[in-house]
Design an enzyme around this catalytic site. Structure first.
Site, PDB file in Angstrom:
ATOM      1  N   LYS A   1      13.542  -9.346   6.010  1.00  0.00           N
ATOM      2  CA  LYS A   1      12.183  -9.464   6.512  1.00  0.00           C
ATOM      3  C   LYS A   1      12.062 -10.735   7.347  1.00  0.00           C
ATOM      4  O   LYS A   1      12.476 -11.804   6.913  1.00  0.00           O
ATOM      5  CB  LYS A   1      11.191  -9.498   5.341  1.00  0.00           C
ATOM      6  CG  LYS A   1       9.758  -9.215   5.735  1.00  0.00           C
ATOM      7  CD  LYS A   1       8.884  -9.006   4.521  1.00  0.00           C
ATOM      8  CE  LYS A   1       7.471  -8.615   4.934  1.00  0.00           C
ATOM      9  NZ  LYS A   1       6.601  -8.357   3.763  1.00  0.00           N
TER      10      LYS A   1
ATOM     11  N   ARG B   1      -7.558   3.647  -5.215  1.00  0.00           N
ATOM     12  CA  ARG B   1      -6.484   4.406  -5.853  1.00  0.00           C
ATOM     13  C   ARG B   1      -6.509   4.293  -7.376  1.00  0.00           C
ATOM     14  O   ARG B   1      -5.743   4.958  -8.057  1.00  0.00           O
ATOM     15  CB  ARG B   1      -5.142   3.940  -5.290  1.00  0.00           C
ATOM     16  CG  ARG B   1      -4.988   4.304  -3.826  1.00  0.00           C
ATOM     17  CD  ARG B   1      -3.647   3.955  -3.278  1.00  0.00           C
ATOM     18  NE  ARG B   1      -3.519   2.535  -3.001  1.00  0.00           N
ATOM     19  CZ  ARG B   1      -2.442   1.995  -2.426  1.00  0.00           C
ATOM     20  NH1 ARG B   1      -1.418   2.744  -2.119  1.00  0.00           N
ATOM     21  NH2 ARG B   1      -2.390   0.704  -2.186  1.00  0.00           N
TER      22      ARG B   1
ATOM     23  N   GLU C   1      -1.978   0.242  -8.090  1.00  0.00           N
ATOM     24  CA  GLU C   1      -3.337  -0.086  -8.514  1.00  0.00           C
ATOM     25  C   GLU C   1      -3.802   0.742  -9.710  1.00  0.00           C
ATOM     26  O   GLU C   1      -4.502   0.230 -10.593  1.00  0.00           O
ATOM     27  CB  GLU C   1      -4.309   0.101  -7.340  1.00  0.00           C
ATOM     28  CG  GLU C   1      -4.139  -0.903  -6.229  1.00  0.00           C
ATOM     29  CD  GLU C   1      -3.004  -0.576  -5.271  1.00  0.00           C
ATOM     30  OE1 GLU C   1      -2.717  -1.402  -4.382  1.00  0.00           O
ATOM     31  OE2 GLU C   1      -2.401   0.514  -5.402  1.00  0.00           O
TER      32      GLU C   1
END
Length: 612
Positions: free
Chosen positions: A279, A390, A362
């Site tokens: 990344k 969610r 979540e």
């Protein structure tokens, strides 16, 4: 310069292999230069440069379907599909979206702003292709972060068993997913990536299909090989689901990626390609601190994204929670892979044993919080409004049904700006206020956030404290626990709002006063359970009501107040619900969106003048 001559994926396909590294280098320079001017997602895109180039060498995204997961790593894809010159408008009002957007380009297969759904969506597309007899390849690009979400495993479980030809590309840039261990495993991974291995395997299978008893012999050999492989090569999870596993592959070797993607595409079965990337690759500030270079504001490319944390609602929440946890050992903090975004890093350092990052999950976070509350702890789940959606089932079934004391710190409530419709927190008012027993508090400044958080900790049952992205505007008197506050007396119209939109109501009242219009301003501190008393009494005097809120109309506070007035037998001469109506708000700055949607002070003034 190669990039300036790339206007479509066809141009990428025509490049010779030696030009690909140069193209990738130019793309990284372009990303840093562009994102430094507009802001956006930087580190994730820098890490996916070679992978995206390889995908466009192998796939025809005008016909094939490339499904992104989350989608914040789609910038290179957009630059290669004819939208490079639009990057000056990235994430701006009426500009280039920061996430895949099918209405923007035929090359964007599906909207992607939330995590873990790509495999399910891609499988749906694969099944539709098969049923319709179409000739198109299907690929899903999912990151290791998104693989912490349970929906990803539901999709993988079904896709592997389906037999549908599709490729799931796992972009692993940090989390180890069944890592290879030992020299034999490394040797096998190299062997599995050689062209000769796949040519032999494909030919062997074809021959055995035509030899008497060959199919049974092939299946027996396959079982023996699989048993041995499970013992020495720990990558069997995906294969147990039914996938052919390839990898791990160096995600920054563009030629190897092209070759391996081509094999995977030709296999005519569910394939999982494991790609290792870095990344922030190629830009030192992003490589050193990828978490600080994820979503960035405009910055100086020579220095890198700003490192200093600004004082905003998220920071205030996190700092206050650290103080409260020092006084009450029952308090725990929960995040779904958003420790920095929700301001919980200070808590993680101060109280590490009471800090829990559950990944992008979540629903699990809400259910876990319910379990903690049942056993006497006080969990505070800090979560963006758009992602809390969610966990709705768990809020109902696991928390509210038993009236458990779970505190929700609902960050990024309302309009959030440049991330656009996938990230605006405009739905939580509708779904939180309908949950039986739920208390919803709405601070309008930092002082109120601190006071309401302290109050939420001491309450019973589920409590949500919702607050916006960014900093405060006006400061309000210390909250004394009342459900509503009359901030300004008036006789001609009642203006009602909550949270930082109250700033707009007060500004509108001041502008109206200059026009000899007397507006009464009421700030709702608590929207559930809703106490309409102050509003009812005000409307009795003014005869007119305007409710200002940045949520959709169905289930809005305005509708609930209108019902309360009707039940009280009051029919106002004018009733205006100023909100998002039945639309998804676009991207743009919060001030631009408020103006566009008539939610700013001038919009309120115009509406009041009209009803007068």
């Amino acid at each position: 310069m190669i990039l300036e001559h790339i206007s479509s994926p066809a141009d990428v396909k025509q490049l010779d292999g030696g030009s690909l590294k140069q193209l990738c280098a130019e793309l990284r320079e372009f990303l840093v230069e562009s994102v430094s001017r507009t802001g956006g997602h930087l580190a994730s895109n820098l890490g996916a440069v070679e992978l995206t180039v390889a995908l466009h060498r192998v796939y025809d995204t005008e016909k094939d379907r490339l499904v992104f997961d989350v989608g914040h790593q789609c910038y290179v894809h957009k630059a290669l599909t004819g939208r490079r010159e639009l990057f000056g408008t990235l994430r701006q009002l009426d500009g280039l979206a920061g996430f895949p957007k099918p209405e923007e380009s035929v090359h964007d297969a599906f909207v992607a702003g939330h995590a873990s759904n790509s495999v399910s969506v891609a499988l749906g597309m694969a099944r539709a292709r098969t049923l319709r007899g179409e000739d198109r390849a299907i690929a899903a690009l999912i990151g290791d972060g998104a693989l912490t979400g349970g929906l990803a495993y539901e999709g993988l479980n079904d896709a592997g068993a389906s037999g549908e030809p599709m490729v799931v590309i796992l972009n692993d840039n940090g989390m180890s997913i069944d890592p290879n261990v030992g020299g034999v495993a490394t040797h096998l991974s190299h062997l599995r990536l050689r062209p000769g291995y796949y040519r032999f395997k494909k030919g062997y299978r074809a021959v055995m299909e035509h030899v008497p008893g060959g199919r049974k012999l092939y299946q027996f050999n396959h079982r023996v090989k699989s048993g041995i492989k499970r013992a020495i090569y720990p990558c069997s999870m995906f294969e147990d689901m039914g996938f052919t596993y390839l990898g791990p592959v160096d995600g920054h070797n563009v030629e190897q990626l092209c070759t391996t993607l081509a094999w995977a595409k030709e296999m005519n079965c569910p394939v999982l390609l494991h790609v290792r990337t870095v990344k922030g690759k190629g830009y030192e500030p992003a490589e050193l601190r990828p978490e600080r270079s994820h979503g960035v504001s405009p910055f100086d490319p020579a220095k890198g994204p700003e490192q200093e944390r600004k004082v905003d609602f998220s920071y205030v929440l996190g700092h206050e929670l650290v103080e409260l946890a020092g006084q009450d050992k029952r308090i725990c903090a929960v995040t779904a892979a958003m420790a920095e975004g929700t301001g919980l890093q200070e808590f993680a350092s101060a109280w590490p044993k009471r800090f829990f990052d559950v990944g992008i999950a979540e629903g699990h976070a809400v259910a876990m919080a319910a379990g903690m509350a049942k056993q006497g702890m006080v969990p505070v789940f800090a979560v963006y409004s758009t992602f809390l959606q969610r966990g709705f089932d768990m809020l109902l079934h696991d928390v509210a049904l038993q009236q458990l004391h779970v505190v929700l710190a609902v960050d990024r409530a309302g309009l959030v700006g440049s991330d656009g419709p996938t990230h605006h927190g405009c739905q939580d008012v509708g779904y939180l206020t309908q949950i039986p027993g739920m208390t919803v508090l709405c601070p309008a400044c930092f002082g109120e956030l601190r006071a309401m958080l302290r109050s939420a900790i001491d309450m019973e049952g589920p409590v949500a404290v919702r607050y916006p992205r960014g900093g405060e505007g006006r400061q309000y008197p210390e909250w004394n626990g009342e459900s509503a506050s009359v901030l300004r007396q008036g006789t001609d119209v009642t203006l009602v709002s909550y949270g930082t939109l109250t700033d707009e109501s007060l500004a509108a009242a001041e502008l109206l006063a200059e026009k000899s219009v007397s507006a009464e301003v009421i700030k709702l501190n608590r929207i559930a359970p809703l106490d309409a008393g102050a509003v009812v009494e005000s409307v009795k005097r003014t005869g007119r009501l305007l409710v200002l809120e940045d949520c959709n109309e169905n289930g809005s506070v305005g509708q609930q107040l209108a019902a309360s007035l009707a039940q009280s037998g009051i029919a106002p001469r004018a009733l205006i619900l100023r909100n998002l109506k039945n639309v998804f708000a676009p991207q743009g700055t919060v001030s631009q969106l408020r103006q566009l949607l008539g939610l700013d002070a001038r919009g309120v003034v115009e509406q009041v003048q009209e009803i007068l």
